[in-house]
Write an enzyme that holds these catalytic residues in place. Sequence first.
Site, PDB file in Angstrom:
ATOM      1  N   LYS A 130     101.067  -5.745  65.836  1.00  0.00           N
ATOM      2  CA  LYS A 130     101.578  -4.856  65.100  1.00  0.00           C
ATOM      3  C   LYS A 130     100.551  -3.608  65.095  1.00  0.00           C
ATOM      4  O   LYS A 130     101.004  -2.457  65.483  1.00  0.00           O
ATOM      5  CB  LYS A 130     101.859  -4.991  63.890  1.00  0.00           C
ATOM      6  CG  LYS A 130     102.724  -6.177  63.560  1.00  0.00           C
ATOM      7  CD  LYS A 130     102.970  -6.615  62.077  1.00  0.00           C
ATOM      8  CE  LYS A 130     101.782  -7.075  61.449  1.00  0.00           C
ATOM      9  NZ  LYS A 130     101.257  -8.351  61.855  1.00  0.00           N
TER      10      LYS A 130
ATOM     11  N   ARG B 293     105.928  -7.258  52.991  1.00  0.00           N
ATOM     12  CA  ARG B 293     105.620  -8.568  53.344  1.00  0.00           C
ATOM     13  C   ARG B 293     106.383  -9.639  52.615  1.00  0.00           C
ATOM     14  O   ARG B 293     106.153 -10.954  52.818  1.00  0.00           O
ATOM     15  CB  ARG B 293     103.944  -8.600  53.081  1.00  0.00           C
ATOM     16  CG  ARG B 293     103.390  -9.188  54.467  1.00  0.00           C
ATOM     17  CD  ARG B 293     101.850  -8.996  54.230  1.00  0.00           C
ATOM     18  NE  ARG B 293     100.897  -9.842  55.261  1.00  0.00           N
ATOM     19  CZ  ARG B 293     100.166  -9.192  56.124  1.00  0.00           C
ATOM     20  NH1 ARG B 293     100.117  -7.892  55.953  1.00  0.00           N
ATOM     21  NH2 ARG B 293      99.190  -9.823  56.506  1.00  0.00           N
TER      22      ARG B 293
ATOM     23  N   ARG C 127      90.291 -11.887  68.485  1.00  0.00           N
ATOM     24  CA  ARG C 127      90.474 -10.395  68.182  1.00  0.00           C
ATOM     25  C   ARG C 127      89.034  -9.926  67.483  1.00  0.00           C
ATOM     26  O   ARG C 127      88.365 -10.418  66.733  1.00  0.00           O
ATOM     27  CB  ARG C 127      91.275 -10.386  67.262  1.00  0.00           C
ATOM     28  CG  ARG C 127      91.399  -8.922  66.199  1.00  0.00           C
ATOM     29  CD  ARG C 127      92.625  -8.558  65.503  1.00  0.00           C
ATOM     30  NE  ARG C 127      92.922  -9.439  64.276  1.00  0.00           N
ATOM     31  CZ  ARG C 127      93.975  -9.464  63.640  1.00  0.00           C
ATOM     32  NH1 ARG C 127      94.863  -8.687  63.922  1.00  0.00           N
ATOM     33  NH2 ARG C 127      94.056 -10.226  62.454  1.00  0.00           N
TER      34      ARG C 127
ATOM     35  N   ARG D 167      86.924 -10.436  62.019  1.00  0.00           N
ATOM     36  CA  ARG D 167      87.466 -10.591  60.441  1.00  0.00           C
ATOM     37  C   ARG D 167      87.203 -11.889  60.135  1.00  0.00           C
ATOM     38  O   ARG D 167      87.624 -13.004  60.812  1.00  0.00           O
ATOM     39  CB  ARG D 167      88.874 -10.105  60.475  1.00  0.00           C
ATOM     40  CG  ARG D 167      89.040  -8.715  60.512  1.00  0.00           C
ATOM     41  CD  ARG D 167      90.691  -8.175  60.367  1.00  0.00           C
ATOM     42  NE  ARG D 167      91.568  -9.130  59.605  1.00  0.00           N
ATOM     43  CZ  ARG D 167      92.834  -8.792  59.434  1.00  0.00           C
ATOM     44  NH1 ARG D 167      93.385  -7.910  60.073  1.00  0.00           N
ATOM     45  NH2 ARG D 167      93.667  -9.404  58.857  1.00  0.00           N
TER      46      ARG D 167
ATOM     47  N   ARG E 276      96.968 -18.153  56.719  1.00  0.00           N
ATOM     48  CA  ARG E 276      97.622 -16.755  56.718  1.00  0.00           C
ATOM     49  C   ARG E 276      99.017 -16.734  57.466  1.00  0.00           C
ATOM     50  O   ARG E 276     100.104 -16.318  57.265  1.00  0.00           O
ATOM     51  CB  ARG E 276      96.893 -15.690  57.450  1.00  0.00           C
ATOM     52  CG  ARG E 276      95.941 -15.221  56.305  1.00  0.00           C
ATOM     53  CD  ARG E 276      94.659 -14.301  56.954  1.00  0.00           C
ATOM     54  NE  ARG E 276      95.232 -13.258  57.897  1.00  0.00           N
ATOM     55  CZ  ARG E 276      94.871 -12.970  58.936  1.00  0.00           C
ATOM     56  NH1 ARG E 276      93.981 -13.638  59.765  1.00  0.00           N
ATOM     57  NH2 ARG E 276      95.292 -11.794  59.505  1.00  0.00           N
TER      58      ARG E 276
END
Length: 227
Positions: free
Chosen positions: A16, A91, A130, A163, A174
């Site tokens: 996203k 969300r 990431r 992160r 998550r």
Amino acid sequence: MKPTYIVLIGAPGAGKGTQAAMLVEALGIPHISTGDMLREAVARGTSLGLLAKRYMDKGELVPDEVIVDMVMERLAQPDCQKGAILDGFPRTVYQAEAFEEALAREGKAIAVVPYIKVSMEKLLERLSGRWICRRCQAVYHMVYKPPKDDKKCDLCGGELYQREDDKPGTARHRLEVYFQQTMPLLNYYREKGLLREVDGEKSIPEVHQELMAVIQEVTPGAESSEG
Ligand code: ADP
Ligand code: AMP
């Protein structure tokens, strides 16, 4: 003209943020990432940041009421006059309903909800690789979108970091939270005729092409500002 609100839906790691950054260039409207806004509040140590950190560290969602107010305040800024690309919001069904009501009070509505679909296996691979720029939030992947200079941002030279919530344990949690609390939104928006599925497993430029096609289909006014 009414603002064009595009809501990107997809699991953590679906792409996203990556796609939103490309859409900003193509459409000339800002990218609003609730995750980025919350991380900034945490970094600044504001009261919102202190509250949000308790949930974010565990991979849980931050309470709905806080988020909806934060987004509506952001959308009231002058740079959002023509619309915005929303990433990571809504969300939950509660957030979606509250958002829809808040927009309706201003005579506005969501234009389209592209759903970036990616398999669980790929999501974990993407989250674990990431890297993010501490300064400008640009997103990299050590295999699929490597920076030119190891550990430095191509765009601003900022330091890249991973992160905490992308570490395997929290990342998995998550994804569970996504399946439980955010997946119901797919049907919610499907029933409203707003959902458009995009194959998120393709390459980054191919996903961009598909996204542009669904956006232009429903918002013929939203012409690309590219070229
Ligand atoms: P989200 O904002 O949905 O959590 P990101 O945009 O941060 O996802 O992307 C997650 C990771 O996957 C990043 O490292 C990014 O570079 C990488 N990525 C994004 N889209 C693709 C794609 N189509 N193919 C391969 N890797 C991708
Ligand atoms: P993201 O950057 O979108 O992956 O979000 C990182 C974290 O911020 C999430 O795991 C949540 O703790 C929090 N967060 C971001 N957006 C929302 C939202 N719309 N509602 C609740 N929590 C959110």
